[in-house]
Enzyme design. Structure first.
Site, PDB file in Angstrom:
ATOM      1  N   ASP A 139      28.627  83.462 -49.773  1.00 37.57           N
ATOM      2  CA  ASP A 139      28.324  82.801 -48.529  1.00 37.57           C
ATOM      3  C   ASP A 139      26.901  82.893 -48.492  1.00 37.57           C
ATOM      4  O   ASP A 139      26.256  84.092 -48.917  1.00 37.57           O
ATOM      5  CB  ASP A 139      28.840  83.229 -47.252  1.00 37.57           C
ATOM      6  CG  ASP A 139      30.599  82.790 -47.396  1.00 37.57           C
ATOM      7  OD1 ASP A 139      30.779  81.746 -48.164  1.00 37.57           O
ATOM      8  OD2 ASP A 139      31.197  83.335 -46.850  1.00 37.57           O
ATOM      9  N   GLN A 140      26.237  81.931 -47.932  1.00 37.75           N
ATOM     10  CA  GLN A 140      24.745  82.412 -47.144  1.00 37.75           C
ATOM     11  C   GLN A 140      24.241  83.763 -46.918  1.00 37.75           C
ATOM     12  O   GLN A 140      23.225  84.477 -47.420  1.00 37.75           O
ATOM     13  CB  GLN A 140      24.069  81.216 -46.247  1.00 37.75           C
ATOM     14  CG  GLN A 140      22.635  81.370 -46.148  1.00 37.75           C
ATOM     15  CD  GLN A 140      22.257  80.260 -45.181  1.00 37.75           C
ATOM     16  OE1 GLN A 140      22.766  79.336 -44.895  1.00 37.75           O
ATOM     17  NE2 GLN A 140      21.120  80.455 -44.785  1.00 37.75           N
TER      18      GLN A 140
END
Length: 319
Positions: A139-140
């Protein structure tokens, strides 16, 4: 004229004499049917003793089987001088320590300032040609170890290890509260929330998901937890920890407030979330068998500064 990467070779043994070439490709080099079809389309994709032959050809002891992959580039990714931390690199793999806040791959509406832009620029500056092939995603906001394959063969082999469940994936997280036991397993199927499809939930009708956890340290307001994935569902750790009333600190999507869940101390939870500003999740270790050398490899990334500082403040009772 086609340009190829370094050939991947295998020498036929006495026990394999009389096998079809396609059997050697599959059983000894582990080339998938899809990749075999692709290799057949190029002049030097599959050779036997340096000559192009049909894969139905019968081999003899001592024959040299070689496959060659065409050089590729990610022409749809704009090269940008974005710095990133390299943990390991060889002719087939690039292992990086992804920083929090950076997206791995360009997406619709976000074509620049991603890890992919930086990696493509890095290869271009070295005069190398590879396509950006992340073996998995983070995930970012998640930091830590990320593996990038430099060709389709390596990508296929590590992906197969992931599907087989033989890849080691360990994470470190800071969570609200304390899990019900110092170590345990969360075996809860996961699927999309029918009311809010961008979220996942634990549901009996979902896909099997397993997370193992160990509490490494406890504080007044939360815990430092080590997690190991037994499956790879989207948002798995975030969903599973929320399911045992220990959401990740800083998680905007699965926080007490976002889900409308009662918090033991909502004011303290809000303070903790604000202190880091992102989900406190770090991919600490990634381990697999190298597709070419067959060596078991484990890569580690140290706890990032923001999580280390949050842990220090929690240990000191300052949050």
């Amino acid at each position: 004229m086609n340009e190829y990467y370094k050939p991947i070779s295998y020498q036929v043994t006495a026990a394999e004499e009389g096998w079809m070439l396609k059997t050697v490709l599959n059983r000894r080099l582990g080339v998938s049917r899809k990749l075999t079809s692709r290799l057949k389309l190029t002049e030097q994709g599959i050779t036997l003793n340096g000559e192009r032959v049909y894969i139905s050809h019968y081999v003899k002891e001592g024959d040299l089987v070689e496959i060659r992959l065409e050089q590729e580039t990610s022409e749809d990714i704009l090269p940008q001088p974005i710095p990133f931390d390299i943990l390991y690199e060889d002719e087939e793999l690039l292992i990086v320590n992804k920083q929090p806040g950076i997206i791995v791959h360009p997406t619709h509406g976000h074509y620049t300032d991603t890890l992919a832009n930086g990696v493509v620029y890095y290869w271009q500056e070295k005069g190398e040609r590879f396509r950006f092939r992340p073996v998995h995603r983070l995930d970012q906001e998640t930091s830590g170890v990320l593996a990038i394959a430099k060709n389709a063969y390596v990508h296929q082999h590590i992906s197969e290890q992931m599907i087989a469940g033989t890849v080691l994936k360990k994470y470190t997280a800071l969570v609200h509260g304390t899990p019900p036991a110092m170590e345990g397993r969360i075996d809860g199927p996961i699927d999309r929330d029918p009311l809010e499809p961008h979220r996942r939930i634990v549901t009996d009708s979902g896909y099997p998901a397993l997370t193992l956890y160990k509490v490494r340290e406890t504080f007044a307001a939360g815990s430092l937890v080590e997690l190991q994935l037994g499956s790879g569902r989207t948002h798995q750790i975030r969903v599973h920890m929320t399911s045992i009333d220990c959401p990740l600190i800083g998680d905007k999507l699965y926080s007490y407030e976002a889900l409308g869940l009662p918090a033991p101390d909502l004011e303290a939870a809000v303070r903790l979330n604000a202190a880091i500003g992102r989900q406190a999740l770090h991919a600490a270790q990634l381990g697999f068998v190298h597709p070419l050398t067959r060596e078991e490899m484990v890569f580690e990334a140290p706890l990032p500064a923001d999580m280390a500082e949050l842990s220090r403040l929690m240990a000191g009772g300052q949050l």
